[in-house]
Motif scaffolding. Structure first.
Motif, mmCIF file in Angstrom:
data_model
loop_
_atom_site.group_PDB
_atom_site.id
_atom_site.type_symbol
_atom_site.label_atom_id
_atom_site.label_comp_id
_atom_site.label_asym_id
_atom_site.label_seq_id
_atom_site.Cartn_x
_atom_site.Cartn_y
_atom_site.Cartn_z
ATOM 1 N N TRP A 62 -8.224 -11.903 -1.395
ATOM 2 C CA TRP A 62 -7.879 -13.317 -1.224
ATOM 3 C C TRP A 62 -7.974 -13.675 0.252
ATOM 4 C CZ3 TRP A 62 -7.218 -16.286 -5.475
ATOM 5 C CH2 TRP A 62 -6.996 -15.611 -6.686
ATOM 6 N N LEU A 63 -8.701 -14.756 0.554
ATOM 7 C CA LEU A 63 -8.892 -15.228 1.927
ATOM 8 C C LEU A 63 -7.963 -16.391 2.242
ATOM 9 C CD1 LEU A 63 -12.775 -15.473 1.834
ATOM 10 C CD2 LEU A 63 -11.496 -13.862 3.228
ATOM 11 N N ASN A 64 -7.435 -16.427 3.468
ATOM 12 C CA ASN A 64 -6.673 -17.612 3.863
ATOM 13 C C ASN A 64 -7.652 -18.772 4.043
ATOM 14 O OD1 ASN A 64 -7.826 -16.932 6.341
ATOM 15 N ND2 ASN A 64 -5.946 -17.191 7.494
ATOM 16 N N PRO A 65 -7.180 -20.030 3.998
ATOM 17 C CA PRO A 65 -8.099 -21.173 4.068
ATOM 18 C C PRO A 65 -8.939 -21.215 5.351
ATOM 19 C CG PRO A 65 -5.934 -21.902 3.361
ATOM 20 C CD PRO A 65 -5.807 -20.453 3.768
ATOM 21 N N GLU A 66 -8.387 -20.705 6.443
ATOM 22 C CA GLU A 66 -9.121 -20.688 7.708
ATOM 23 C C GLU A 66 -10.183 -19.576 7.736
ATOM 24 O OE1 GLU A 66 -5.150 -22.304 7.861
ATOM 25 O OE2 GLU A 66 -5.706 -20.212 7.555
ATOM 26 N N LYS A 67 -10.119 -18.681 6.740
ATOM 27 C CA LYS A 67 -11.033 -17.530 6.622
ATOM 28 C C LYS A 67 -10.966 -16.629 7.853
ATOM 29 C CE LYS A 67 -13.861 -19.781 3.276
ATOM 30 N NZ LYS A 67 -14.977 -20.598 2.978
ATOM 31 N N THR A 68 -9.732 -16.475 8.373
ATOM 32 C CA THR A 68 -9.522 -15.600 9.526
ATOM 33 C C THR A 68 -8.880 -14.281 9.138
ATOM 34 O OG1 THR A 68 -7.383 -16.656 9.948
ATOM 35 C CG2 THR A 68 -9.296 -17.519 11.161
ATOM 36 N N ARG A 69 -8.436 -14.162 7.878
ATOM 37 C CA ARG A 69 -7.872 -12.904 7.385
ATOM 38 C C ARG A 69 -7.898 -12.895 5.868
ATOM 39 N NH1 ARG A 69 -2.247 -14.796 9.758
ATOM 40 N NH2 ARG A 69 -3.426 -14.390 11.606
ATOM 41 N N ASN A 96 0.659 -1.657 -9.154
ATOM 42 C CA ASN A 96 1.165 -0.291 -9.186
ATOM 43 C C ASN A 96 2.456 -0.286 -9.992
ATOM 44 O OD1 ASN A 96 1.595 2.409 -8.711
ATOM 45 N ND2 ASN A 96 2.373 2.125 -6.643
ATOM 46 N N ASN A 97 2.451 0.393 -11.132
ATOM 47 C CA ASN A 97 3.623 0.503 -12.003
ATOM 48 C C ASN A 97 4.214 -0.855 -12.388
ATOM 49 O OD1 ASN A 97 3.594 3.348 -12.138
ATOM 50 N ND2 ASN A 97 4.670 3.484 -10.188
ATOM 51 N N GLY A 98 3.350 -1.809 -12.735
ATOM 52 C CA GLY A 98 3.801 -3.099 -13.224
ATOM 53 C C GLY A 98 4.196 -4.101 -12.151
ATOM 54 N N LYS A 99 4.064 -3.718 -10.883
ATOM 55 C CA LYS A 99 4.362 -4.632 -9.782
ATOM 56 C C LYS A 99 3.106 -4.796 -8.931
ATOM 57 C CE LYS A 99 9.264 -3.697 -9.573
ATOM 58 N NZ LYS A 99 10.399 -3.353 -8.726
ATOM 59 N N PHE A 100 3.046 -5.916 -8.233
ATOM 60 C CA PHE A 100 1.866 -6.209 -7.429
ATOM 61 C C PHE A 100 2.211 -6.147 -5.948
ATOM 62 C CE2 PHE A 100 1.101 -7.855 -11.553
ATOM 63 C CZ PHE A 100 -0.220 -7.541 -11.788
ATOM 64 N N TYR A 101 1.250 -5.592 -5.194
ATOM 65 C CA TYR A 101 1.404 -5.387 -3.763
ATOM 66 C C TYR A 101 0.150 -5.893 -3.064
ATOM 67 C CZ TYR A 101 5.061 -2.253 -5.355
ATOM 68 O OH TYR A 101 6.179 -1.742 -5.959
ATOM 69 N N GLY A 102 0.285 -6.257 -1.804
ATOM 70 C CA GLY A 102 -0.866 -6.698 -1.031
ATOM 71 C C GLY A 102 -0.873 -6.076 0.337
ATOM 72 N N ILE A 103 -2.055 -5.706 0.780
ATOM 73 C CA ILE A 103 -2.223 -5.163 2.120
ATOM 74 C C ILE A 103 -3.234 -6.028 2.878
ATOM 75 C CG2 ILE A 103 -1.631 -2.774 1.532
ATOM 76 C CD1 ILE A 103 -4.662 -2.181 1.510
ATOM 77 N N MET A 104 -3.111 -6.030 4.204
ATOM 78 C CA MET A 104 -4.101 -6.730 5.016
ATOM 79 C C MET A 104 -5.427 -6.011 4.841
ATOM 80 S SD MET A 104 -2.689 -9.358 6.351
ATOM 81 C CE MET A 104 -4.151 -9.859 7.204
ATOM 82 N N HIS A 105 -6.414 -6.740 4.407
ATOM 83 C CA HIS A 105 -7.734 -6.163 4.151
ATOM 84 C C HIS A 105 -8.665 -6.367 5.339
ATOM 85 C CE1 HIS A 105 -11.846 -6.401 2.358
ATOM 86 N NE2 HIS A 105 -11.445 -5.264 1.860
ATOM 87 N N GLU A 117 -9.175 -12.655 13.562
ATOM 88 C CA GLU A 117 -8.590 -12.964 14.865
ATOM 89 C C GLU A 117 -7.418 -12.027 15.103
ATOM 90 O OE1 GLU A 117 -7.503 -17.080 14.915
ATOM 91 O OE2 GLU A 117 -9.534 -17.745 14.515
ATOM 92 N N PRO A 118 -7.345 -11.408 16.269
ATOM 93 C CA PRO A 118 -6.240 -10.465 16.527
ATOM 94 C C PRO A 118 -4.870 -11.128 16.357
ATOM 95 C CG PRO A 118 -7.887 -10.355 18.272
ATOM 96 C CD PRO A 118 -8.253 -11.530 17.404
ATOM 97 N N GLU A 119 -3.988 -10.404 15.733
ATOM 98 C CA GLU A 119 -2.610 -10.869 15.513
ATOM 99 C C GLU A 119 -1.708 -9.677 15.808
ATOM 100 O OE1 GLU A 119 0.682 -12.574 14.987
ATOM 101 O OE2 GLU A 119 -0.960 -13.881 14.416
ATOM 102 N N PRO A 120 -0.879 -9.746 16.849
ATOM 103 C CA PRO A 120 -0.080 -8.584 17.248
ATOM 104 C C PRO A 120 0.828 -8.042 16.146
ATOM 105 C CG PRO A 120 0.188 -10.393 18.814
ATOM 106 C CD PRO A 120 -0.676 -10.893 17.702
ATOM 107 N N LYS A 121 1.317 -8.905 15.253
ATOM 108 C CA LYS A 121 2.254 -8.449 14.235
ATOM 109 C C LYS A 121 1.583 -8.094 12.912
ATOM 110 C CE LYS A 121 6.222 -10.878 16.099
ATOM 111 N NZ LYS A 121 7.311 -11.793 15.820
ATOM 112 N N LEU A 122 0.252 -8.159 12.849
ATOM 113 C CA LEU A 122 -0.480 -7.803 11.625
ATOM 114 C C LEU A 122 -1.565 -6.792 11.948
ATOM 115 C CD1 LEU A 122 -0.996 -11.307 9.960
ATOM 116 C CD2 LEU A 122 0.625 -9.539 9.273
ATOM 117 N N GLN A 148 -10.165 -17.072 -3.579
ATOM 118 C CA GLN A 148 -10.604 -15.792 -4.106
ATOM 119 C C GLN A 148 -11.852 -15.328 -3.368
ATOM 120 O OE1 GLN A 148 -11.415 -15.686 -8.349
ATOM 121 N NE2 GLN A 148 -10.255 -13.798 -8.451
ATOM 122 N N GLY A 149 -11.816 -14.103 -2.884
ATOM 123 C CA GLY A 149 -12.935 -13.538 -2.149
ATOM 124 C C GLY A 149 -13.660 -12.501 -2.975
#
Length: 117
Positions: free
Chosen positions: A24-31, A38-47, A51-56, A114-115
Motif C-alpha cells: 500500500w502506497l501513501n498518496p504522496e507516493k513517498t513510502r 500472521n495467526n489471524g492478525k494483520f501486521y504491516g512493515i515499512m516496505h 524520502e528519508p524519515e529519521p523515525k522510520l 494499492q500498489g
C-alpha cells in the motif's frame, strides 16, 4: 433480476479478509507498507521509503494486531512518527485502504493506494 444484481453488488462490495494483504502506497507516493497476516492478525512493515524519515526505517513494524471482524479491520495499532503507537481501524473501498488512527479522542484517516510487489 433485481435480486441477482443486489447479490452481485454485495459479493463484489463486501471486503474479504485477504483484501488488506500486499503493498500500500501513501498518496504522496513517498513510502509504502507491506501488510501480511500472521495467526489471524494483520501486521504491516515499512516496505519502501522514498524520502528519508529519521523515525522510520525499511522493515520497521508500523501496523500490528489488526483483526478482521464484521467486514472491517479493527482493534489494531499503527505507528506514526508524530504520536508513536495509536489505536487504529481500517476499511477498504475501491482498492483504497482507509486507515484511521485514534488518540486522545481525536481520529485521523489516511488513505493508501494499492500498489504492486
Amino acid at each position: 433480476m433485481t435480486i441477482l444484481f443486489f447479490t452481485l453488488f454485495l459479493y463484489f462490495s463486501t471486503p474479504s479478509i485477504n483484501d488488506i494483504t500486499g503493498i500500500w502506497l501513501n498518496p504522496e507516493k513517498t513510502r509504502s507498507i507491506r501488510i501480511f497476516e500472521n495467526n489471524g492478525k494483520f501486521y504491516g512493515i515499512m516496505h519502501w521509503i522514498g524520502e528519508p524519515e529519521p523515525k522510520l526505517k525499511k522493515g520497521q513494524l508500523v501496523l500490528k494486531n489488526l483483526v478482521f471482524e464484521g467486514g472491517y479491520f479493527k482493534n489494531g495499532q499503527a505507528y506514526t512518527p508524530a504520536y508513536g503507537w495509536v489505536a487504529c481501524d481500517a476499511r477498504i473501498t475501491n482498492r483504497q485502504l482507509h486507515l484511521t488512527g485514534h488518540k486522545f479522542g481525536i481520529a485521523r484517516t489516511r488513505i493508501f493506494l494499492q500498489g504492486s510487489d
